[in-house]
Design an enzyme around this catalytic site. Structure first.
Site, PDB file in Angstrom:
ATOM      1  CB  ILE A 103      40.378  39.939  38.824  1.00 43.09           C
ATOM      2  CG1 ILE A 103      41.282  38.750  38.216  1.00 43.09           C
ATOM      3  CG2 ILE A 103      39.744  39.613  40.353  1.00 43.09           C
ATOM      4  CD1 ILE A 103      41.860  39.080  36.841  1.00 43.09           C
ATOM      5  CD  GLU A 161      49.290  42.126  43.277  1.00 35.43           C
ATOM      6  OE1 GLU A 161      48.714  42.539  44.714  1.00 35.43           O
ATOM      7  OE2 GLU A 161      49.139  42.756  42.464  1.00 35.43           O
ATOM      8  N   GLY A 301      45.996  46.030  40.085  1.00 32.18           N
ATOM      9  CA  GLY A 301      46.501  44.717  40.597  1.00 32.18           C
ATOM     10  C   GLY A 301      45.452  43.697  40.201  1.00 32.18           C
ATOM     11  CD  GLU A 302      41.119  43.350  41.840  1.00 33.32           C
ATOM     12  OE1 GLU A 302      40.537  43.141  40.878  1.00 33.32           O
ATOM     13  OE2 GLU A 302      40.857  44.207  42.860  1.00 33.32           O
ATOM     14  N   GLY A 303      45.530  40.816  38.996  1.00 37.50           N
ATOM     15  CA  GLY A 303      45.763  40.110  37.583  1.00 37.50           C
ATOM     16  C   GLY A 303      44.795  40.861  36.633  1.00 37.50           C
TER      17      GLY A 303
END
Length: 334
Positions: A103, A161, A301-303
């Site tokens: 990210i 998240e 994930g992580e955006g």
């Protein structure tokens, strides 16, 4: 903005800013005057008009893009639903802060300012097979911390998240709110094998038996986590400031979907950055009538998918604002 009770959320939409049709119509008229056949840029045109309506201007621009990752830990991990230990959540938060995660690179490449909000990682939520994951007070605290994380000056907000075990949380929330069986929503997450997937299903079945039938926000408290509640708060704060939101994959979308279940209008200002290979994500998008910007088989994930979609959104606005009209270019129209 502060949320004082979970019950007030279902009626918030009528008090929050709405899509400005006049600005959107002006943007649509501009699109039709640019040096291209009408509609030939497809979803890029739709994204520009979407931004115009939510930013309230016919020629929206992204001066400041904010990305926020919320991190939390979960009591359901006691049921063996996760292949990685919970210490990984804090370790990954440190990695984000040191600039070493995917990210970080995607935010730099696409022009977003990244921050990480760790939510009481030393104090996981409760095991939802034994009782509610969070009390109303704990849920409200996380929601309001999500609200506080949003920069009112941002032109777009990217949400992500981190939380070991939270793919189980996402499947539990969506199964409770949108029906079907837990097996229809559960996927491998960070790499669960067949036995791990079955442990997820068993845990969710127990949680639904204990907490099923509650309202949307009560379901968030009973089955959710702090990062899910904080995502909801950030979505609401963005709406209050007319900031469009790009949601990430299954876990992030499932968190925001609790707002949709309370009132579908609460997600009108939200885009979904990408569709994850997690089996529940496409099912969830279909249930909410949303189409992802990208489909890149990403499940990190992580955006990360939302940050990648920011590049597409920037491209849409560059075309919208930078292209010449037929009159300006001296090109004959249809």
């Amino acid at each position: 903005m502060e949320i004082l009770s979970l019950s007030e959320i279902a009626s918030l939409a009528e008090h929050l800013p709405a899509f400005e049709t006049e600005a959107a119509n002006a943007a649509r008229a501009r699109q039709d005057s640019l040096t291209k056949p009408p509609g030939s840029l497809g979803r890029l045109e739709e994204l520009a008009i979407f931004m115009a309506g939510w930013r309230g201007t016919a020629r929206p621009r992204i001066g400041k893009a904010q990305a926020v990752i919320f991190a939390g830990n979960h009591g359901i991990c006691a049921r063996g639903v996760n292949p990685y230990p919970q210490e990984v959540t804090a370790q990954m938060v440190m990695n984000f802060e040191h600039g070493g995660a995917s990210i970080n690179q995607l935010c730099r490449a696409n022009g977003a300012d990244l921050s990480v909000v760790a939510l009481d990682l030393e104090r996981p939520t409760a095991d939802f097979t034994q009782g509610p994951a969070m009390s109303e007070a704990e849920t409200l605290d996380a929601i309001n911390r999500g609200i506080a994380a949003v920069d009112p000056e941002a032109d777009v907000l990217i949400l992500g998240e981190m939380g070991i075990g939270n793919s189980t949380i996402a499947a539990a929330l969506t199964s409770a709110l949108f029906g079907a069986t837990p097996a229809d929503w559960v996927g491998p997450g960070t790499g669960s094998n067949a036995e791990g997937i079955q442990r997820k299903i068993t845990a969710i079945e127990a949680g639904l038996k204990r907490h099923g039938g509650a309202s949307a926000m009560a379901t968030l408290a009973a089955l959710g986590g702090r990062e899910q509640a904080a995502i909801c708060g950030a979505v609401l704060a963005a709406r209050a400031h007319r900031i469009p939101v790009i949601l990430d994959g299954f876990i992030c979308t499932a968190a925001a979907a609790t707002l949709y279940a309370a009132d579908p209008c609460l997600l009108d200002h939200c885009l979904v950055g990408h569709v994850s290979p997690e089996p529940g994500h496409r099912r969830l998008l279909d249930a909410m009538g949303k189409k992802a910007v990208l489909e890149f088989d990403m499940r990190l994930g992580e955006g990360s998918g939302a940050a990648l979609a920011l590049g597409i959104l920037r491209s849409a606005l560059e075309c919208h604002n930078g292209m010449a009209t037929f009159g300006e270019a001296g090109v004959s129209g249809a």
